[in-house]
Scaffold this active site. Structure first.
Site, PDB file in Angstrom:
ATOM      1  N   MET A 320       0.841  -1.188   0.000  1.00  0.00           N
ATOM      2  CA  MET A 320       0.000   0.000   0.000  1.00  0.00           C
ATOM      3  C   MET A 320       0.886   1.251   0.000  1.00  0.00           C
ATOM      4  O   MET A 320       1.970   1.260   0.587  1.00  0.00           O
ATOM      5  CB  MET A 320      -0.897  -0.011   1.235  1.00  0.00           C
ATOM      6  CG  MET A 320      -1.940   1.083   1.275  1.00  0.00           C
ATOM      7  SD  MET A 320      -3.007   0.904   2.744  1.00  0.00           S
ATOM      8  CE  MET A 320      -4.160   2.248   2.473  1.00  0.00           C
ATOM      9  N   ASP A 323       5.787   4.189  -1.315  1.00  0.00           N
ATOM     10  CA  ASP A 323       7.192   4.067  -0.925  1.00  0.00           C
ATOM     11  C   ASP A 323       7.951   3.237  -1.953  1.00  0.00           C
ATOM     12  O   ASP A 323       7.521   2.145  -2.323  1.00  0.00           O
ATOM     13  CB  ASP A 323       7.300   3.404   0.458  1.00  0.00           C
ATOM     14  CG  ASP A 323       8.710   3.464   1.020  1.00  0.00           C
ATOM     15  OD1 ASP A 323       9.433   4.430   0.697  1.00  0.00           O
ATOM     16  OD2 ASP A 323       9.096   2.551   1.771  1.00  0.00           O
TER      17      ASP A 323
END
Length: 381
Positions: A320, A323
């Site tokens: 999710m 990054d």
């Protein structure tokens, strides 16, 4: 959308604290709580939750047995809520290998800062878990399985097509699907000084599957897996049991060499450097979270791009958020090869999607094909 959650823990304090934390959020509803999995299963039959949050050490039925029962009878996103002390860390990592979505460490319930930190982690984890296609979070491998024997899930993954995303960068193919020439171009890139992998929700079994394929000739591997402090040590120890390569939790100053994989410690960042004699080593250090994560994939990938340049291979896996996207782009712009897990193969298609959105990806492959490609690289190095 309201996310319905069921809490299972034999500690009344933990159940009460978790209920108060979750009910303070507008998008989360606590369907119920139970002190044991057996009692939970009876209550859940009336109204099945979207996400289960459970301890592991409980009477009548352990958390691992509870998870196994759910996986077999009614797969449901399962978050481990456990202490990291003693055998709990290893049991928590085992739960991830068996299909749990995430680990949240139990806080000090008398410490406001500790409670706030866990609150943020828990809310993010539940929201991610609710968006998971649970069928894609089935373990890729089993602890006792021979890596050469495919499970039914692996067989299904291997049948997926390989995709190549559209790109606007010079010299890159615009073919949406790999043809023979593109496949050969990917296979031709088999000499690298470093392999760097970044992963989050749903990625622990894929990381394990990849590392189990590598030979002792493999270039050094650096891994950032979003995971809480203390659990990464157990994660590394568990994987190391099944690998030909040496898998360890990274320590500051570790020198890189063939056949070594280092996993960034939870709660610390990891970066790669070269000393005056040209030897590559890692630094493990504290700092502010990047993209709300520590360790951060971006921190690792940015250092890989700066140090290894065209000799690096970067891989972004399920998770999710965003990054790793900018770091993967840095690796690509430095001349290295970049791969993302195909969106339809991800438990959570956040990080790969973010990387694709900024043209950071050379090739988009299924997790099984990523493992195969890295295995070829390791055998030829």
């Amino acid at each position: 959308m309201t996310i319905n959650v069921f809490i299972v823990d034999d500690s009344a304090t933990a159940r009460t604290a978790m209920r108060l934390i979750l009910e303070d959020s507008e998008d989360i509803n606590v369907l119920g709580v139970a002190s044991t999995p057996v009692l939970a299963l009876k209550r859940m039959q009336k109204n099945w939750p979207d996400v289960v949050v459970s301890d592991l050490e409980m009477p009548d039925m352990s958390g691992l047995e509870f998870l196994a029962y759910l996986q077999k009878n009614r797969p449901t996103p399962f978050i481990v809520f456990s202490n990291y002390t003693g055998s709990n860390a290893m049991s928590s990592v085992e739960a991830l290998a068996k299909g749990a979505v995430d680990i949240i460490p139990k806080p000090n319930f008398n410490c406001e800062d500790s409670l706030q930190q866990v609150t943020d982690q828990m809310l993010n984890s539940i929201r991610a878990a609710a968006n998971i296609d649970i069928e894609k979070n089935v373990p890729v491998i089993k602890s006792s399985a021979n890596v050469n024997n495919k499970t039914g899930w692996e067989e299904r993954l291997s049948q997926k097509n390989i995709h190549r995303p559209k790109s606007t960068l010079p010299g890159k193919s615009l073919h949406p699907v790999l043809g023979v020439e593109d496949t050969e171009a990917l296979s031709a890139r088999d000499k690298f000084s470093l392999l760097a992998l970044g992963s989050s929700t749903g990625g622990t079994t894929i990381i394990e599957h990849i590392l189990r394929q590598l030979t002792v000739q493999s270039p050094p591997v650096l891994v950032v897996q979003h995971m809480p402090e203390h659990f990464t040590l157990a994660f590394a120890k568990r994987i190391n049991q099944f690998c030909a390569i040496d898998v360890r939790e990274a320590q500051d100053g570790d020198v890189l060499h063939a056949g070594l994989a280092l996993i960034a410690p939870g709660g610390k960042h990891m970066a790669v450097h070269r000393n005056s004699s040209g030897k590559a080593f890692v630094t493990v250090f504290d700092g502010e979270p990047v993209n709300s994560h520590k360790p951060s994939v971006d921190v690792l990938f940015q250092s890989v791009a700066a140090v290894e340049k065209k000799d690096a291979l970067g891989v972004i896996l399920t998770g999710m958020g965003k990054d790793g996207a900018k770091g993967l782009l840095a690796i690509r712009e430095a001349g290295g090869l970049t791969i993302s897990q195909a969106g339809d193969d991800c438990a959570v298609n956040g990080m790969p999607k973010a990387a694709l959105a900024i043209n950071a990806v050379d090739f988009e492959l299924s997790s099984e094909d990523i493992a195969k490609h890295l295995a070829r690289i390791s055998s030829r190095s």
